[in-house]
Write an enzyme that holds these catalytic residues in place. Sequence first.
Site, mmCIF file in Angstrom:
data_model
loop_
_atom_site.group_PDB
_atom_site.id
_atom_site.type_symbol
_atom_site.label_atom_id
_atom_site.label_comp_id
_atom_site.label_asym_id
_atom_site.label_seq_id
_atom_site.Cartn_x
_atom_site.Cartn_y
_atom_site.Cartn_z
ATOM 1 N NE ARG A 218 7.140 -2.592 6.048
ATOM 2 C CZ ARG A 218 5.684 -2.622 6.005
ATOM 3 N NH1 ARG A 218 5.115 -2.055 5.152
ATOM 4 N NH2 ARG A 218 4.914 -3.339 7.080
ATOM 5 N NE ARG B 269 -4.348 -1.084 9.654
ATOM 6 C CZ ARG B 269 -3.448 -0.485 9.207
ATOM 7 N NH1 ARG B 269 -3.256 0.907 8.819
ATOM 8 N NH2 ARG B 269 -2.179 -1.410 8.899
ATOM 9 N NE ARG C 172 6.214 -0.382 10.034
ATOM 10 C CZ ARG C 172 4.896 -0.487 9.345
ATOM 11 N NH1 ARG C 172 4.997 0.210 8.301
ATOM 12 N NH2 ARG C 172 4.052 -0.819 9.971
ATOM 13 N NE ARG D 118 1.794 -4.562 11.168
ATOM 14 C CZ ARG D 118 2.750 -4.415 10.160
ATOM 15 N NH1 ARG D 118 3.961 -4.828 10.619
ATOM 16 N NH2 ARG D 118 2.708 -3.733 9.276
ATOM 17 C CE LYS E 209 -2.088 -1.023 3.796
ATOM 18 N NZ LYS E 209 -1.431 -2.442 4.203
HETATM 19 P P1 ADP Z 1 2.355 -1.855 3.246
HETATM 20 O O1 ADP Z 1 1.998 -0.314 3.114
HETATM 21 O O2 ADP Z 1 1.037 -2.595 2.504
HETATM 22 O O3 ADP Z 1 2.259 -2.370 4.456
HETATM 23 P P2 ADP Z 1 4.702 -1.485 1.935
HETATM 24 O O4 ADP Z 1 4.328 -0.669 0.824
HETATM 25 O O5 ADP Z 1 5.367 -1.045 2.821
HETATM 26 O O6 ADP Z 1 3.317 -2.485 2.334
HETATM 27 O O7 ADP Z 1 5.383 -3.010 1.237
HETATM 28 C C1 ADP Z 1 5.897 -4.138 2.083
HETATM 29 C C2 ADP Z 1 7.414 -4.419 1.381
HETATM 30 O O8 ADP Z 1 7.267 -4.989 0.425
HETATM 31 C C3 ADP Z 1 8.347 -2.940 1.505
HETATM 32 O O9 ADP Z 1 9.686 -3.739 1.826
HETATM 33 C C4 ADP Z 1 8.151 -3.082 -0.066
HETATM 34 O O10 ADP Z 1 9.657 -2.378 -0.537
HETATM 35 C C5 ADP Z 1 7.927 -4.323 -0.793
HETATM 36 N N1 ADP Z 1 7.198 -4.389 -1.765
HETATM 37 C C6 ADP Z 1 6.125 -3.503 -1.905
HETATM 38 N N2 ADP Z 1 5.322 -3.879 -3.136
HETATM 39 C C7 ADP Z 1 6.077 -5.064 -3.697
HETATM 40 C C8 ADP Z 1 6.195 -5.685 -4.986
HETATM 41 N N3 ADP Z 1 5.007 -5.489 -6.020
HETATM 42 N N4 ADP Z 1 7.125 -6.568 -5.179
HETATM 43 C C9 ADP Z 1 7.916 -6.758 -4.333
HETATM 44 N N5 ADP Z 1 8.133 -6.146 -3.295
HETATM 45 C C10 ADP Z 1 7.336 -5.189 -2.839
HETATM 46 P P1 AMP Z 2 0.635 0.831 8.778
HETATM 47 O O1 AMP Z 2 1.925 1.749 8.515
HETATM 48 O O2 AMP Z 2 -0.698 1.141 7.782
HETATM 49 O O3 AMP Z 2 1.063 -0.734 8.620
HETATM 50 O O4 AMP Z 2 0.413 0.794 10.291
HETATM 51 C C1 AMP Z 2 1.162 0.674 11.410
HETATM 52 C C2 AMP Z 2 0.410 0.360 12.371
HETATM 53 O O5 AMP Z 2 -0.558 1.612 13.139
HETATM 54 C C3 AMP Z 2 -0.718 -0.728 12.753
HETATM 55 O O6 AMP Z 2 -0.499 -1.916 12.758
HETATM 56 C C4 AMP Z 2 -1.801 -0.056 13.786
HETATM 57 O O7 AMP Z 2 -1.192 -0.412 14.881
HETATM 58 C C5 AMP Z 2 -1.733 1.464 13.612
HETATM 59 N N1 AMP Z 2 -2.484 1.948 12.691
HETATM 60 C C6 AMP Z 2 -2.714 2.658 11.266
HETATM 61 N N2 AMP Z 2 -3.611 2.913 10.823
HETATM 62 C C7 AMP Z 2 -4.551 2.446 11.755
HETATM 63 C C8 AMP Z 2 -6.115 2.739 11.450
HETATM 64 N N3 AMP Z 2 -6.748 3.098 10.671
HETATM 65 N N4 AMP Z 2 -6.699 1.869 12.711
HETATM 66 C C9 AMP Z 2 -6.163 1.536 13.703
HETATM 67 N N5 AMP Z 2 -4.770 1.689 13.628
HETATM 68 C C10 AMP Z 2 -4.063 2.020 12.781
#
Ligand code: ADP
Ligand code: AMP
Length: 217
Positions: A127, A88, A160, A171, A13
């Site tokens: 990540r 969410r 992270r 999660r 995302k």
């Molecule tokens: P989210 O925001 O949904 O938690 P991220 O955008 O942070 O996910 O992506 C999670 C991990 O996967 C990051 O390390 C990112 O660089 C990697 N990633 C994202 N999209 C892809 C993809 N299409 N193919 C491979 N790795 C990806």
């Molecule tokens: P993210 O960066 O989207 O993976 O979010 C990291 C963490 O922040 C999540 O695991 C939750 O603990 C908190 N968080 C982010 N967005 C929300 C939401 N819309 N509702 C509740 N918790 C959230």
Amino acid sequence: MRLVIMGPPGAGKGTQAVMIAEEYSIPHISTGDIFRKNLKEGTPLGLKAKEYMDKGLLVPDEVVVEIVKDRLVKDDCKDGFLLDGFPRTVAQANALDHVLEDMNMGLDKVINIDVDKDVLIQRAVGRRVCAGCGATYHVRFNPSKKVGECDVCAGKVIQRDDDREETVVKRIEVYLEQTLPLIQYYKSRGLLVSINGEHEIQRVFEDITRAVGSGSE
Ligand code: ADP
Ligand code: AMP
């Protein structure tokens, strides 16, 4: 364009959101980024959110909803926005509907990124993020040019706290229980576009922009 991007943790995302926000010239609003920024600054909100984030749990609805409400009334959201990681829960989705109704607005599309569980764990555990500007990398799939250093701002690239495997598994469980019902919620409103998130980053982006269109049709 008023968009939401949703999907399980690690689906991609945040990675896509940065590209989409640039493509449509809209602000990228990530509730997770807002909590991490507050934590870095040591605010009461950041410290409260950390209690939940570290356990892989969701921050309470009322806390998140207030933050999003305050953000959506800012001037830069007048012509659109991209919400990443919000809503969410069904309660958050209802609250968002009410906030937008009060502003005489509605969502244009909800982008759902679909990725298999094994891939999610690999992605989240690998990540890495920049401690300075928040840019996202992956040790294998999207590494920074110099190990440990951000391509954008030369900040330190770190893991992270909530990307340890046991927290990622929690999660994903929380996602399945509390967030998955939103797929039906937005499908029934005719807003959902589902995208296969298992392709490479650029291909996923192309599929998203094709599905979202220009917003004028
Ligand atoms: P989210 O925001 O949904 O938690 P991220 O955008 O942070 O996910 O992506 C999670 C991990 O996967 C990051 O390390 C990112 O660089 C990697 N990633 C994202 N999209 C892809 C993809 N299409 N193919 C491979 N790795 C990806
Ligand atoms: P993210 O960066 O989207 O993976 O979010 C990291 C963490 O922040 C999540 O695991 C939750 O603990 C908190 N968080 C982010 N967005 C929300 C939401 N819309 N509702 C509740 N918790 C959230």
